[in-house]
Design an enzyme around this catalytic site. Structure first.
Site, PDB file in Angstrom:
ATOM      1  N   SER A 145       0.845  -1.655  -0.050  1.00 13.34           N
ATOM      2  CA  SER A 145       0.005   0.405  -0.411  1.00 13.34           C
ATOM      3  C   SER A 145       0.642   1.414   0.388  1.00 13.34           C
ATOM      4  O   SER A 145       2.548   1.353   0.812  1.00 13.34           O
ATOM      5  CB  SER A 145      -0.734   0.185   1.442  1.00 13.34           C
ATOM      6  N   TYR A 159      -2.090  -0.504  10.483  1.00 11.28           N
ATOM      7  CA  TYR A 159      -2.081  -0.574   8.833  1.00 11.28           C
ATOM      8  C   TYR A 159      -0.904  -0.505   8.550  1.00 11.28           C
ATOM      9  O   TYR A 159      -0.087  -0.703   7.117  1.00 11.28           O
ATOM     10  CB  TYR A 159      -3.392  -0.100   8.334  1.00 11.28           C
TER      11      TYR A 159
HETATM   12  P1  NAP Z   1     -11.751  -5.551   0.281  1.00 11.13           P
HETATM   13  O1  NAP Z   1     -12.385  -4.917  -1.184  1.00 11.13           O
HETATM   14  O2  NAP Z   1     -11.898  -5.015   1.769  1.00 11.13           O
HETATM   15  O3  NAP Z   1     -11.270  -7.198  -0.488  1.00 11.13           O
HETATM   16  C1  NAP Z   1     -10.411  -7.977   0.367  1.00 11.13           C
HETATM   17  C2  NAP Z   1     -10.447  -9.187   0.024  1.00 11.13           C
HETATM   18  O4  NAP Z   1      -9.893 -10.254   1.249  1.00 11.13           O
HETATM   19  C3  NAP Z   1     -11.672  -9.831   0.568  1.00 11.13           C
HETATM   20  O5  NAP Z   1     -11.972 -10.917  -0.788  1.00 11.13           O
HETATM   21  C4  NAP Z   1     -12.199 -11.192   1.476  1.00 11.13           C
HETATM   22  O6  NAP Z   1     -12.694 -11.698   1.365  1.00 11.13           O
HETATM   23  C5  NAP Z   1     -10.099 -10.896   1.465  1.00 11.13           C
HETATM   24  N1  NAP Z   1      -9.725 -10.707   3.137  1.00 11.13           N
HETATM   25  C6  NAP Z   1      -9.834 -10.273   3.845  1.00 11.13           C
HETATM   26  N2  NAP Z   1      -9.092 -10.772   4.991  1.00 11.13           N
HETATM   27  C7  NAP Z   1      -8.872 -12.186   5.110  1.00 11.13           C
HETATM   28  C8  NAP Z   1      -8.416 -13.172   5.372  1.00 11.13           C
HETATM   29  N3  NAP Z   1      -7.762 -12.889   6.303  1.00 11.13           N
HETATM   30  N4  NAP Z   1      -8.023 -14.562   4.785  1.00 11.13           N
HETATM   31  C9  NAP Z   1      -8.194 -14.501   3.322  1.00 11.13           C
HETATM   32  N5  NAP Z   1      -9.337 -13.240   2.668  1.00 11.13           N
HETATM   33  C10 NAP Z   1      -9.397 -12.546   3.845  1.00 11.13           C
HETATM   34  O7  NAP Z   1     -10.136  -5.062  -0.012  1.00 11.13           O
HETATM   35  P2  NAP Z   1      -9.226  -4.167  -1.515  1.00 11.13           P
HETATM   36  O8  NAP Z   1      -9.487  -3.765  -0.938  1.00 11.13           O
HETATM   37  O9  NAP Z   1      -9.357  -5.766  -2.600  1.00 11.13           O
HETATM   38  O10 NAP Z   1      -7.697  -4.017  -0.133  1.00 11.13           O
HETATM   39  C11 NAP Z   1      -6.715  -5.446  -1.140  1.00 11.13           C
HETATM   40  C12 NAP Z   1      -5.698  -5.438  -0.740  1.00 11.13           C
HETATM   41  O11 NAP Z   1      -5.218  -3.811  -1.207  1.00 11.13           O
HETATM   42  C13 NAP Z   1      -5.400  -5.217   0.654  1.00 11.13           C
HETATM   43  O12 NAP Z   1      -4.321  -5.869   1.077  1.00 11.13           O
HETATM   44  C14 NAP Z   1      -4.972  -4.089   0.791  1.00 11.13           C
HETATM   45  O13 NAP Z   1      -4.785  -3.566   1.843  1.00 11.13           O
HETATM   46  C15 NAP Z   1      -4.471  -3.357  -0.313  1.00 11.13           C
HETATM   47  N6  NAP Z   1      -4.333  -2.248  -0.460  1.00 11.13           N
HETATM   48  C16 NAP Z   1      -5.709  -1.514  -1.023  1.00 11.13           C
HETATM   49  C17 NAP Z   1      -6.359   0.056  -0.930  1.00 11.13           C
HETATM   50  C18 NAP Z   1      -7.351   0.231  -1.543  1.00 11.13           C
HETATM   51  O14 NAP Z   1      -7.560   1.599  -1.719  1.00 11.13           O
HETATM   52  N7  NAP Z   1      -8.737  -0.565  -1.673  1.00 11.13           N
HETATM   53  C19 NAP Z   1      -4.873   0.713  -1.322  1.00 11.13           C
HETATM   54  C20 NAP Z   1      -4.005   0.176  -0.739  1.00 11.13           C
HETATM   55  C21 NAP Z   1      -3.768  -1.017  -0.445  1.00 11.13           C
HETATM   56  P3  NAP Z   1     -14.206 -11.899   2.311  1.00 11.13           P
HETATM   57  O15 NAP Z   1     -14.286 -11.460   0.793  1.00 11.13           O
HETATM   58  O16 NAP Z   1     -14.924 -13.230   2.542  1.00 11.13           O
HETATM   59  O17 NAP Z   1     -14.606 -11.369   3.149  1.00 11.13           O
END
Ligand code: NAP
Length: 250
Positions: A145, A159
């Site tokens: 991130s 985080y």
């Molecule tokens: P999201 O929409 O909240 O989706 C998260 C996904 O991860 C969901 O499929 C969830 O499963 C799964 N998950 C969460 N905890 C888990 C665990 N302990 N074991 C297995 N699966 C798990 O998140 P996102 O925004 O796509 O984020 C994905 C990654 O990108 C993360 O690492 C986040 O930190 C990083 N990121 C995101 C952003 C942003 O702006 N969105 C920015 C920087 C970094 P369920 O569907 O079953 O809940």
């Protein structure tokens, strides 16, 4: 990864992970769509991939638990054949809050999923991919991130610090396994339009912060998936240990 071998995407049911699963399947990879609890969302991703003629399975498993990680890799290989790559995408933010109100439970969970789980997923991948272990090599892409450098002050320092560990891990692991046929890179997304922000209690976080993005807009999961797929593909064959910002300049 030169052949279209199977890829495990942790947290593949929603957001960036789901877009990555769809993108990799469209390229011809069989995809293991890991999720934590939202079975319906993961099955929707699998259904969309199958409808487009691809191959995928949904596999439940909490990447904060070693036994679940081991089972995830075994189940994926049984269903879809030998591993070719890993996208370590599963991540949690914990609730928005200042350091003075952090609890050990929040800290432990964030570190268990974002750091320990990421290490252990990589361990399972290396045991299968490394030429030192008789493997054919492959690629790992970690999802970090921009928070790692921005620090998350006032919102989620816990985080941001966990994502700092992802960056160091990516650099160190890349060097450790570079001569064993495995490339290790990371993407560092900025503000990406997923459910993560509201789930953390960040409310209208994207709208509040979009003005700080030089490109003056948030990014999509698909734009992030594009960078992940490129780092996983032979198109980036001389790149390892890189942390690629996907952040509109922020
Ligand atoms: P999201 O929409 O909240 O989706 C998260 C996904 O991860 C969901 O499929 C969830 O499963 C799964 N998950 C969460 N905890 C888990 C665990 N302990 N074991 C297995 N699966 C798990 O998140 P996102 O925004 O796509 O984020 C994905 C990654 O990108 C993360 O690492 C986040 O930190 C990083 N990121 C995101 C952003 C942003 O702006 N969105 C920015 C920087 C970094 P369920 O569907 O079953 O809940």
């Amino acid at each position: 990864m030169s052949e279209k071998r199977m890829v495990i995407v942790t947290g593949g049911g929603r957001g960036i992970g789901a877009a990555t699963c769809r993108r990799l399947a469209a390229e011809g990879h069989a995809v293991a769509v890991n999720y934590a609890s939202n079975e319906a969302a993961a099955h929707q991703v699998v259904a969309a991939i199958e409808a487009a003629g691809g191959k995928a399975v949904a596999i439940q498993g909490d990447t904060g638990q070693e036994a679940d990680i081991v089972r995830l890799f075994e189940t994926a290989e049984r269903a879809l054949g030998p591993l070719g790559g890993l996208v370590a995408n599963a991540g949690v933010t914990g609730p928005v809050g200042r350091v003075e109100s952090i609890t050990p439970a929040v800290l432990e969970r964030v570190l268990a999923v974002n750091v320990t789980g990421l290490f252990l997923c990589a361990r399972e991948a290396i045991r299968r991919l490394s030429t030192k272990h008789g493997g054919k090599g492959g690629a790992i892409v970690n999802v970090g991130s921009r928070a790692a450098e921005l620090g998350g002050g006032g919102e989620w320092v816990h985080y941001a610090a966990s994502k700092g560990a992802v960056d160091s891990f990516t650099i160190g692991l890349a060097r450790e396994v570079a001569a064993e046929g495995i490339r290790v890179n990371a993407v560092a997304p900025g503000l990406i339009e997923t459910e993560l922000h509201a789930a953390a209690g960040g409310g209208d976080r994207l709208a509040r912060l979009v003005g700080f993005v030089p490109m003056q807009r948030v990014g999509s999961p698909e734009e992030t998936a594009e960078a992940i797929a490129w780092l996983l593909s032979p198109a980036s064959s001389y790149i390892t240990g890189a942390i690629l910002p996907v952040s509109g300049g922020r």
